[in-house]
Every structure is written in structure tokens, then in C-alpha cells.
Design a protein around this motif. Structure first.
Motif, PDB file in Angstrom:
ATOM      1  N   LEU A  88      32.744  64.083  59.839  1.00  0.00           N
ATOM      2  CA  LEU A  88      31.581  64.738  59.256  1.00  0.00           C
ATOM      3  C   LEU A  88      31.712  66.256  59.337  1.00  0.00           C
ATOM      4  CD1 LEU A  88      28.725  64.579  58.018  1.00  0.00           C
ATOM      5  CD2 LEU A  88      27.837  64.407  60.352  1.00  0.00           C
ATOM      6  N   LEU A  89      32.146  66.755  60.475  1.00  0.00           N
ATOM      7  CA  LEU A  89      32.280  68.192  60.656  1.00  0.00           C
ATOM      8  C   LEU A  89      33.317  68.787  59.702  1.00  0.00           C
ATOM      9  CD1 LEU A  89      31.483  70.742  62.192  1.00  0.00           C
ATOM     10  CD2 LEU A  89      33.203  70.131  63.910  1.00  0.00           C
ATOM     11  N   VAL A  90      34.490  68.190  59.625  1.00  0.00           N
ATOM     12  CA  VAL A  90      35.534  68.705  58.729  1.00  0.00           C
ATOM     13  C   VAL A  90      35.059  68.625  57.284  1.00  0.00           C
ATOM     14  CG1 VAL A  90      37.879  68.317  57.864  1.00  0.00           C
ATOM     15  CG2 VAL A  90      37.429  68.217  60.315  1.00  0.00           C
ATOM     16  N   ARG A  91      34.425  67.541  56.949  1.00  0.00           N
ATOM     17  CA  ARG A  91      33.899  67.358  55.592  1.00  0.00           C
ATOM     18  C   ARG A  91      32.897  68.451  55.230  1.00  0.00           C
ATOM     19  NH1 ARG A  91      30.145  62.229  54.211  1.00  0.00           N
ATOM     20  NH2 ARG A  91      29.682  62.813  52.089  1.00  0.00           N
ATOM     21  N   LEU A  92      31.976  68.743  56.133  1.00  0.00           N
ATOM     22  CA  LEU A  92      30.983  69.793  55.874  1.00  0.00           C
ATOM     23  C   LEU A  92      31.629  71.165  55.788  1.00  0.00           C
ATOM     24  CD1 LEU A  92      28.146  68.575  58.230  1.00  0.00           C
ATOM     25  CD2 LEU A  92      28.035  68.719  55.739  1.00  0.00           C
ATOM     26  N   GLN A  93      32.572  71.433  56.658  1.00  0.00           N
ATOM     27  CA  GLN A  93      33.250  72.728  56.631  1.00  0.00           C
ATOM     28  C   GLN A  93      34.016  72.916  55.322  1.00  0.00           C
ATOM     29  OE1 GLN A  93      35.242  72.304  60.419  1.00  0.00           O
ATOM     30  NE2 GLN A  93      33.716  73.577  61.451  1.00  0.00           N
ATOM     31  N   LEU A  94      34.638  71.865  54.838  1.00  0.00           N
ATOM     32  CA  LEU A  94      35.317  71.938  53.543  1.00  0.00           C
ATOM     33  C   LEU A  94      34.314  72.182  52.422  1.00  0.00           C
ATOM     34  CD1 LEU A  94      37.927  69.074  53.863  1.00  0.00           C
ATOM     35  CD2 LEU A  94      38.435  71.488  53.485  1.00  0.00           C
ATOM     36  N   MET A  95      33.183  71.486  52.474  1.00  0.00           N
ATOM     37  CA  MET A  95      32.167  71.645  51.429  1.00  0.00           C
ATOM     38  C   MET A  95      31.643  73.076  51.390  1.00  0.00           C
ATOM     39  SD  MET A  95      28.567  71.734  50.808  1.00  0.00           S
ATOM     40  CE  MET A  95      27.954  71.291  52.385  1.00  0.00           C
ATOM     41  N   ILE A  96      31.441  73.666  52.559  1.00  0.00           N
ATOM     42  CA  ILE A  96      30.925  75.033  52.621  1.00  0.00           C
ATOM     43  C   ILE A  96      31.940  76.034  52.079  1.00  0.00           C
ATOM     44  CG2 ILE A  96      30.277  76.888  54.230  1.00  0.00           C
ATOM     45  CD1 ILE A  96      29.098  74.627  56.023  1.00  0.00           C
ATOM     46  N   SER A  97      33.199  75.819  52.397  1.00  0.00           N
ATOM     47  CA  SER A  97      34.229  76.807  52.065  1.00  0.00           C
ATOM     48  C   SER A  97      34.900  76.590  50.715  1.00  0.00           C
ATOM     49  CB  SER A  97      35.299  76.825  53.161  1.00  0.00           C
ATOM     50  OG  SER A  97      35.981  75.586  53.204  1.00  0.00           O
ATOM     51  N   THR A  98      34.609  75.492  50.030  1.00  0.00           N
ATOM     52  CA  THR A  98      35.314  75.157  48.795  1.00  0.00           C
ATOM     53  C   THR A  98      34.330  75.047  47.630  1.00  0.00           C
ATOM     54  OG1 THR A  98      36.856  73.880  50.154  1.00  0.00           O
ATOM     55  CG2 THR A  98      36.970  73.556  47.772  1.00  0.00           C
ATOM     56  N   PRO A  99      34.343  76.023  46.746  1.00  0.00           N
ATOM     57  CA  PRO A  99      33.402  75.985  45.613  1.00  0.00           C
ATOM     58  C   PRO A  99      33.492  74.702  44.782  1.00  0.00           C
ATOM     59  CG  PRO A  99      34.411  78.151  45.765  1.00  0.00           C
ATOM     60  CD  PRO A  99      35.118  77.267  46.761  1.00  0.00           C
ATOM     61  N   ALA A 100      34.674  74.151  44.618  1.00  0.00           N
ATOM     62  CA  ALA A 100      34.825  72.940  43.809  1.00  0.00           C
ATOM     63  C   ALA A 100      34.074  71.750  44.393  1.00  0.00           C
ATOM     64  CB  ALA A 100      36.308  72.592  43.659  1.00  0.00           C
ATOM     65  N   LEU A 101      33.839  71.785  45.700  1.00  0.00           N
ATOM     66  CA  LEU A 101      33.148  70.663  46.345  1.00  0.00           C
ATOM     67  C   LEU A 101      31.630  70.792  46.289  1.00  0.00           C
ATOM     68  CD1 LEU A 101      35.415  70.207  49.471  1.00  0.00           C
ATOM     69  CD2 LEU A 101      35.284  68.747  47.448  1.00  0.00           C
ATOM     70  N   ARG A 102      31.134  71.968  46.026  1.00  0.00           N
ATOM     71  CA  ARG A 102      29.678  72.155  46.038  1.00  0.00           C
ATOM     72  C   ARG A 102      28.982  71.392  44.921  1.00  0.00           C
ATOM     73  NH1 ARG A 102      30.619  78.024  46.933  1.00  0.00           N
ATOM     74  NH2 ARG A 102      31.461  78.016  49.023  1.00  0.00           N
ATOM     75  N   ALA A 103      29.599  71.324  43.749  1.00  0.00           N
ATOM     76  CA  ALA A 103      28.995  70.578  42.644  1.00  0.00           C
ATOM     77  C   ALA A 103      28.939  69.084  42.980  1.00  0.00           C
ATOM     78  CB  ALA A 103      29.766  70.807  41.356  1.00  0.00           C
ATOM     79  N   LYS A 104      29.998  68.570  43.574  1.00  0.00           N
ATOM     80  CA  LYS A 104      30.015  67.161  43.984  1.00  0.00           C
ATOM     81  C   LYS A 104      28.969  66.919  45.069  1.00  0.00           C
ATOM     82  CE  LYS A 104      31.498  62.950  44.281  1.00  0.00           C
ATOM     83  NZ  LYS A 104      31.135  61.986  43.268  1.00  0.00           N
ATOM     84  N   HIS A 105      28.811  67.892  45.958  1.00  0.00           N
ATOM     85  CA  HIS A 105      27.794  67.776  47.001  1.00  0.00           C
ATOM     86  C   HIS A 105      26.403  67.669  46.370  1.00  0.00           C
ATOM     87  CE1 HIS A 105      25.529  68.425  50.649  1.00  0.00           C
ATOM     88  NE2 HIS A 105      24.955  69.467  50.105  1.00  0.00           N
ATOM     89  N   LEU A 106      26.147  68.459  45.349  1.00  0.00           N
ATOM     90  CA  LEU A 106      24.856  68.394  44.672  1.00  0.00           C
ATOM     91  C   LEU A 106      24.641  67.011  44.046  1.00  0.00           C
ATOM     92  CD1 LEU A 106      22.276  69.869  43.851  1.00  0.00           C
ATOM     93  CD2 LEU A 106      23.496  70.722  41.843  1.00  0.00           C
ATOM     94  N   ASP A 107      25.682  66.435  43.443  1.00  0.00           N
ATOM     95  CA  ASP A 107      25.580  65.074  42.916  1.00  0.00           C
ATOM     96  C   ASP A 107      25.224  64.088  44.029  1.00  0.00           C
ATOM     97  OD1 ASP A 107      26.219  65.825  40.329  1.00  0.00           O
ATOM     98  OD2 ASP A 107      28.320  65.194  40.477  1.00  0.00           O
ATOM     99  N   ASN A 108      25.869  64.257  45.191  1.00  0.00           N
ATOM    100  CA  ASN A 108      25.571  63.377  46.321  1.00  0.00           C
ATOM    101  C   ASN A 108      24.135  63.542  46.793  1.00  0.00           C
ATOM    102  OD1 ASN A 108      28.154  62.409  46.248  1.00  0.00           O
ATOM    103  ND2 ASN A 108      28.816  63.351  48.141  1.00  0.00           N
ATOM    104  N   GLN A 109      23.626  64.770  46.756  1.00  0.00           N
ATOM    105  CA  GLN A 109      22.237  65.008  47.154  1.00  0.00           C
ATOM    106  C   GLN A 109      21.276  64.264  46.228  1.00  0.00           C
ATOM    107  OE1 GLN A 109      22.364  66.069  50.334  1.00  0.00           O
ATOM    108  NE2 GLN A 109      20.852  67.628  49.956  1.00  0.00           N
ATOM    109  N   TYR A 110      21.554  64.289  44.932  1.00  0.00           N
ATOM    110  CA  TYR A 110      20.704  63.554  43.992  1.00  0.00           C
ATOM    111  C   TYR A 110      20.758  62.051  44.263  1.00  0.00           C
ATOM    112  CZ  TYR A 110      19.792  67.654  41.097  1.00  0.00           C
ATOM    113  OH  TYR A 110      19.373  68.871  40.635  1.00  0.00           O
ATOM    114  N   ALA A 111      21.950  61.541  44.544  1.00  0.00           N
ATOM    115  CA  ALA A 111      22.085  60.105  44.843  1.00  0.00           C
ATOM    116  C   ALA A 111      21.346  59.757  46.136  1.00  0.00           C
ATOM    117  CB  ALA A 111      23.560  59.727  44.943  1.00  0.00           C
ATOM    118  N   LEU A 112      21.463  60.604  47.145  1.00  0.00           N
ATOM    119  CA  LEU A 112      20.760  60.360  48.405  1.00  0.00           C
ATOM    120  C   LEU A 112      19.248  60.446  48.199  1.00  0.00           C
ATOM    121  CD1 LEU A 112      20.667  59.800  51.400  1.00  0.00           C
ATOM    122  CD2 LEU A 112      21.158  62.231  51.819  1.00  0.00           C
ATOM    123  N   GLN A 113      18.804  61.392  47.403  1.00  0.00           N
ATOM    124  CA  GLN A 113      17.379  61.508  47.112  1.00  0.00           C
ATOM    125  C   GLN A 113      16.876  60.216  46.468  1.00  0.00           C
ATOM    126  OE1 GLN A 113      16.339  64.811  44.591  1.00  0.00           O
ATOM    127  NE2 GLN A 113      14.201  64.242  44.505  1.00  0.00           N
TER     128      GLN A 113
END
Length: 181
Positions: A88-113
Motif C-alpha cells: 500500500l505504501l509503495v503504491r501510494l508513493q508511486l501514485m503521488i509521484s507519477t502523473p500518469a497514475l493520478r488519472a487512474k487513481h481518479l477512476d478508482n476513486q469513482y469506482a470506490l465511491q
């Protein structure tokens, strides 16, 4: 995650992942269509939804959602040395530091919502109730995101469930998770 953590997201290829896993690249692509999916595959939506579904329907929405988020954070980070916690920690750190992952993170947020809304078993026929569930889920997830980012920046040294509680309290007040800390 180990490869991404060691080499960085951009420097790690799907072929590198396949080789490290001892499978063909086609096998990796069959399960993870994109490199973003490798990092941000949703693994926790079901855990959170189960906790919400098990909560009392008579409790306020933000308490049901907030309590489930705190409980899930505790379950995921309970053992300080666990593989789940490190993942979880490595995954979050990658998401924070990698712009390409932020859009996918937003998709995941919608799915979680949506998983949260479904778990609330809201009355879809009542537009006001559906709107309230959507607003509560969205606001709680924003607080969760803030806590997750802080935890990742702290390199996992802080207590994630406590950070989630603090973020929820900052938005909704001190008693949102039903206990004072």
C-alpha cells in the motif's frame, strides 16, 4: 511493486514485470491491460463496502462511511511489517509521484465511491437520498485521500487509521467516527 519502487514507474516495463513474475508478457497483459492497472488495481473497495454494509443503517451516512474507512485502514496497516502495508505504501508513493497514475487513481476513486453508495443500500428511486449518499461518500473519500497522502509522505511512519480519523474530523467534526481520540 518492488520493481516500480526500485527502478521507478517510467523505467519499469510490462516485460520487466512479466520476467520478474516468471510469466509471459501476454499473461501479464491478460490480467492487467495497462501498466497503470498493475499499480492501482482496486483491492480494497470490497473490504470497505463490506464494513459499510455491516454497519447500522440508522447511523448517519458520514459515520457509517467514516467508520468503515478507519476500520479498513486499521486492517490494512495493522502489522507494521506486513507485506500488505508495504504494498500500500509503495503504491501510494508511486501514485503521488507519477502523473500518469493520478488519472487512474481518479477512476478508482469513482469506482470506490460507487461501491460505497451500493453498500449503503440507498434508495435509488429517491433522488435526494441518492444525492446525499453520493455527497457523503465523495467528502469522506476526499478526507481519506488527504490522510493517505500524508501517510505516504511520512513513509508510513504515522498511524494511518488515526490520520483518517483526523482528516474526517477536520471535515465533519470530532465525533464523525463515533469515538473521541
Amino acid at each position: 511493486m518492488q520493481l516500480f519502487g526500485e527502478r521507478g514507474y517510467d523505467a519499469t516495463t510490462m516485460n520487466d514485470v512479466a520476467e520478474a513474475a516468471g510469466v509471459s508478457p501476454m499473461t501479464v497483459y491478460r490480467h492487467f491491460p495497462t501498466k497503470e492497472d498493475l499499480v492501482l488495481v482496486d483491492q480494497h473497495g470490497e473490504l470497505i463496502a463490506e464494513r459499510i454494509a455491516a454497519s447500522s443503517p440508522g447511523r448517519p451516512l458520514v459515520r457509517r462511511i467514516g467508520g468503515a474507512l478507519v476500520e479498513a485502514a486499521a486492517a490494512l496497516t495493522g502489522d507494521g511489517l506486513s507485506a500488505d502495508r508495504r504494498f500500500l505504501l509503495v503504491r501510494l508513493q508511486l501514485m503521488i509521484s507519477t502523473p500518469a497514475l493520478r488519472a487512474k487513481h481518479l477512476d478508482n476513486q469513482y469506482a470506490l465511491q460507487q461501491a460505497i453508495i451500493d453498500a449503503l443500500d440507498g434508495d435509488a428511486a429517491d433522488p435526494d437520498a441518492a444525492f446525499q449518499a453520493q455527497a457523503a461518500a465523495s467528502a469522506c473519500l476526499a478526507a481519506l485521500h488527504t490522510a493517505l497522502v500524508r501517510w505516504a509522505v511520512d513513509d508510513g511512519r504515522s498511524d494511518l487509521p488515526r490520520l483518517v480519523e483526523k482528516a474526517l474530523a477536520a471535515v465533519f467534526g470530532d465525533d464523525v467516527v463515533g469515538r473521541a481520540r
